[in-house]
Design a protein around this motif. Structure first.
Motif, PDB file in Angstrom:
ATOM      1  N   VAL A   1      51.387  40.975  43.867  1.00 40.66           N
ATOM      2  CA  VAL A   1      50.413  39.840  43.853  1.00 40.66           C
ATOM      3  C   VAL A   1      49.461  39.963  44.908  1.00 40.66           C
ATOM      4  O   VAL A   1      49.736  39.964  46.111  1.00 40.66           O
ATOM      5  CB  VAL A   1      51.032  38.133  44.030  1.00 40.66           C
ATOM      6  N   GLU A   2      48.033  39.983  44.401  1.00 41.14           N
ATOM      7  CA  GLU A   2      47.054  40.431  45.384  1.00 41.14           C
ATOM      8  C   GLU A   2      46.530  38.990  45.672  1.00 41.14           C
ATOM      9  O   GLU A   2      46.070  38.295  44.834  1.00 41.14           O
ATOM     10  CB  GLU A   2      46.156  41.464  44.783  1.00 41.14           C
ATOM     11  N   PHE A   3      46.167  38.668  47.053  1.00 42.18           N
ATOM     12  CA  PHE A   3      45.342  37.323  47.511  1.00 42.18           C
ATOM     13  C   PHE A   3      44.171  37.633  48.228  1.00 42.18           C
ATOM     14  O   PHE A   3      43.975  38.756  48.785  1.00 42.18           O
ATOM     15  CB  PHE A   3      46.287  36.773  48.260  1.00 42.18           C
ATOM     16  N   PHE A   4      43.279  36.965  48.037  1.00 44.58           N
ATOM     17  CA  PHE A   4      42.227  36.780  49.246  1.00 44.58           C
ATOM     18  C   PHE A   4      42.847  35.458  49.964  1.00 44.58           C
ATOM     19  O   PHE A   4      43.272  34.379  49.695  1.00 44.58           O
ATOM     20  CB  PHE A   4      41.006  36.082  48.436  1.00 44.58           C
ATOM     21  N   LEU A   5      42.499  35.668  51.420  1.00 45.78           N
ATOM     22  CA  LEU A   5      42.715  34.879  52.393  1.00 45.78           C
ATOM     23  C   LEU A   5      41.176  34.177  52.783  1.00 45.78           C
ATOM     24  O   LEU A   5      40.701  34.964  53.417  1.00 45.78           O
ATOM     25  CB  LEU A   5      43.157  35.451  53.761  1.00 45.78           C
ATOM     26  N   THR A   6      41.000  33.054  52.385  1.00 45.94           N
ATOM     27  CA  THR A   6      39.728  32.502  52.599  1.00 45.94           C
ATOM     28  C   THR A   6      39.328  32.032  54.210  1.00 45.94           C
ATOM     29  O   THR A   6      40.219  32.313  55.119  1.00 45.94           O
ATOM     30  CB  THR A   6      39.318  31.175  51.876  1.00 45.94           C
ATOM     31  N   VAL A   7      38.109  31.980  54.383  1.00 51.55           N
ATOM     32  CA  VAL A   7      37.666  31.615  55.907  1.00 51.55           C
ATOM     33  C   VAL A   7      38.398  30.369  56.351  1.00 51.55           C
ATOM     34  O   VAL A   7      38.765  30.242  57.481  1.00 51.55           O
ATOM     35  CB  VAL A   7      36.315  31.534  56.197  1.00 51.55           C
ATOM     36  N   ASP A   8      38.717  29.293  55.553  1.00 46.94           N
ATOM     37  CA  ASP A   8      39.414  28.108  55.887  1.00 46.94           C
ATOM     38  C   ASP A   8      40.990  28.357  55.582  1.00 46.94           C
ATOM     39  O   ASP A   8      41.459  27.190  55.776  1.00 46.94           O
ATOM     40  CB  ASP A   8      38.777  26.916  55.225  1.00 46.94           C
ATOM     41  N   GLN A   9      41.338  29.432  55.479  1.00 49.60           N
ATOM     42  CA  GLN A   9      42.865  29.886  55.561  1.00 49.60           C
ATOM     43  C   GLN A   9      43.521  29.382  54.340  1.00 49.60           C
ATOM     44  O   GLN A   9      44.681  28.730  54.387  1.00 49.60           O
ATOM     45  CB  GLN A   9      43.560  29.311  56.992  1.00 49.60           C
ATOM     46  N   ARG A  10      42.760  29.557  53.190  1.00 44.66           N
ATOM     47  CA  ARG A  10      43.655  29.200  52.055  1.00 44.66           C
ATOM     48  C   ARG A  10      43.911  30.499  51.248  1.00 44.66           C
ATOM     49  O   ARG A  10      43.008  31.488  51.431  1.00 44.66           O
ATOM     50  CB  ARG A  10      42.727  28.255  51.048  1.00 44.66           C
ATOM     51  N   LEU A  11      44.939  30.561  50.714  1.00 45.69           N
ATOM     52  CA  LEU A  11      45.363  31.765  49.795  1.00 45.69           C
ATOM     53  C   LEU A  11      45.332  31.486  48.280  1.00 45.69           C
ATOM     54  O   LEU A  11      45.191  30.327  47.673  1.00 45.69           O
ATOM     55  CB  LEU A  11      46.742  32.004  49.812  1.00 45.69           C
ATOM     56  N   MET A  12      44.357  32.353  47.847  1.00 46.69           N
ATOM     57  CA  MET A  12      44.141  32.471  46.306  1.00 46.69           C
ATOM     58  C   MET A  12      44.349  33.703  45.657  1.00 46.69           C
ATOM     59  O   MET A  12      44.080  34.817  46.135  1.00 46.69           O
ATOM     60  CB  MET A  12      42.509  32.147  46.053  1.00 46.69           C
ATOM     61  N   ILE A  13      45.036  33.700  44.580  1.00 46.66           N
ATOM     62  CA  ILE A  13      45.344  34.994  43.875  1.00 46.66           C
ATOM     63  C   ILE A  13      44.170  35.540  43.217  1.00 46.66           C
ATOM     64  O   ILE A  13      43.353  35.079  42.657  1.00 46.66           O
ATOM     65  CB  ILE A  13      46.620  34.795  42.757  1.00 46.66           C
ATOM     66  N   ASN A  14      44.049  36.983  43.680  1.00 43.80           N
ATOM     67  CA  ASN A  14      42.934  37.645  42.967  1.00 43.80           C
ATOM     68  C   ASN A  14      43.633  38.078  41.571  1.00 43.80           C
ATOM     69  O   ASN A  14      42.907  38.059  40.403  1.00 43.80           O
ATOM     70  CB  ASN A  14      42.250  38.723  43.814  1.00 43.80           C
ATOM     71  N   GLU A  15      44.675  38.848  41.585  1.00 38.72           N
ATOM     72  CA  GLU A  15      45.073  39.398  40.399  1.00 38.72           C
ATOM     73  C   GLU A  15      46.523  39.755  40.835  1.00 38.72           C
ATOM     74  O   GLU A  15      47.007  39.861  41.917  1.00 38.72           O
ATOM     75  CB  GLU A  15      44.283  40.835  40.031  1.00 38.72           C
TER      76      GLU A  15
END
Length: 379
Positions: free
Chosen positions: A254-268
């Protein structure tokens, strides 16, 4: 009836690249035979397998004959035809299941199913025309990224849209009938978590790993990632939720982005071992490929304990353009592990191998593999 497929059995691999090769090496170490199926001969996997079957994925008679001669089947890339896995599953279990492969083959299915399950994904819109693209840009804003719904990897089949004025040009460049427009995420880093789930539901995990890309291709992965315990725990919990939602048996990333406000979102997601997980071969008690063997065969999962901070650097065809590598430079780096994939032809962007190093800190491990790569290819 036991789900155990004991050592001495024969494992089937759909796909014949480096992921299949490393799977086959671990399978043979554990006493299994390996048959590989792909449209090519003398492949990275075929070089180390017991039997290499060369046939098209849509040759369903050949697929059936292949499946009849193995005890369980896995795959090393997502773009195996659905008809292939459906045919194979009539004669041997396919793990992860065809449902996981079907979802991961299409970004629309993948993102929609995860979103509907309450799992955080990047904001997106389904786009099937220039008109729908303009509407999606109004909804999500720009910049945004337009991606083909199928067959994209390593940055292929996608284009960044900086302003709405270039929407039509972007649509024509991607050239797909079905696409996904994703909001452009302001992120601090990209992370990946490689998980494994057994037939009995037992779950183990590596990561998160921090990943740096060059030209959309993974360049460096490092563990530990340095994101902190809270983020690491959340990434693992989300990964577990994905595995359980899809009822995965096997290895998946599971690949994630960690946003500047420290939220995790799945990229793919990738329903197989992953490039970032190669560092587990030298950096963990049990690597991702051994876990793939264990999981699909019903063996107990191995320990995922880390042996220390570890970094991996990819070796691409780009690095070979300057000429023959200076392998003698490895004398200065006898602590760095070299893995080559046996590919007969190099080209720009093609993954030819990787280097791995352990060190006292993640930063030192990254520096070590970078120094070794530079010495080999520029020395």
């Amino acid at each position: 009836m036991s789900d155990l497929i004991p050592p001495g059995s024969t494992l089937g691999m759909l796909g014949s690249g480096q992921l299949g090769r490393m799977f086959a090496i671990e399978a043979r170490r554990l006493g299994y035979g390996v048959h590989v199926f792909s449209p090519e001969r003398q492949t990275p996997t075929g070089q180390v397998a017991d039997v290499e079957i060369c046939a098209a994925y849509d040759d369903l008679e050949a697929v059936a004959n292949f499946a009849k001669n193995v005890d369980v089947i896995s795959f090393e890339f997502e773009n195996v035809l659905s008809e292939t896995t459906e045919t194979a599953s009539k004669y041997a279990p396919v793990r992860p299941g065809a449902n996981v492969l079907h979802m991961a083959q299409n970004r629309i299915r993948e993102k929609s199913q995860l979103r509907d399950a309450g799992i955080p994904v990047t904001p997106f819109a389904v786009v099937r025309s220039v008109e729908e693209l303009n509407g999606a840009l109004n909804e999500l804003g720009s910049p945004a990224v337009l991606k083909s719904a199928t067959s994209g990897y390593d940055g292929k089949g996608q284009v960044k849209i900086d302003t709405p004025e270039v929407a039509e040009a972007a649509w024509n460049e991607v050239g797909a009938e079905e696409t996904v427009l994703e909001a452009f995420i302001d992120y601090t880093c990209e992370l990946s978590v490689v998980g494994v789930r057994g037939i009995d539901g037992d779950f183990a995990v590596y990561g998160p790993m921090k990943n740096d890309h060059v030209n959309h291709i993974l360049d460096i992965s490092v563990f530990p990632s340095g994101v902190g315990d809270a983020i690491a725990k959340e990434a693992i919990e989300i990964t577990r939720a994905v595995f359980e939602h899809l009822d995965v048996v096997g290895v998946m990333c599971v690949e994630f982005f960690l946003t500047v406000d420290q939220r995790l979102m799945i990229n793919e997601i990738a329903p197989r071992p992953h490039n970032s997980g190669h560092l587990t071969i030298n950096g963990h008690v049990t690597c991702q490929f051994e876990q793939q063997v264990r999981a699909i065969c019903g063996l107990p999962l191995g320990s995922t304990d880390s042996l220390g901070p570890t970094a991996m650097a990819n070796l691409l065809g780009d690095h070979l353009e300057a000429g023959q590598p200076n392998w003698n430079a490895l004398k200065q780096f006898n602590d760095v592990k070299l893995h080559l994939y046996g590919k007969r032809e190099s080209r720009i962007g093609r993954k030819m191998g990787h280097l791995t190093a352990l060190a006292e800190t993640p930063e030192a491990a990254v520096e070590r593999v970078q120094q070794a790569r530079t010495a080999i290819f520029n020395g």
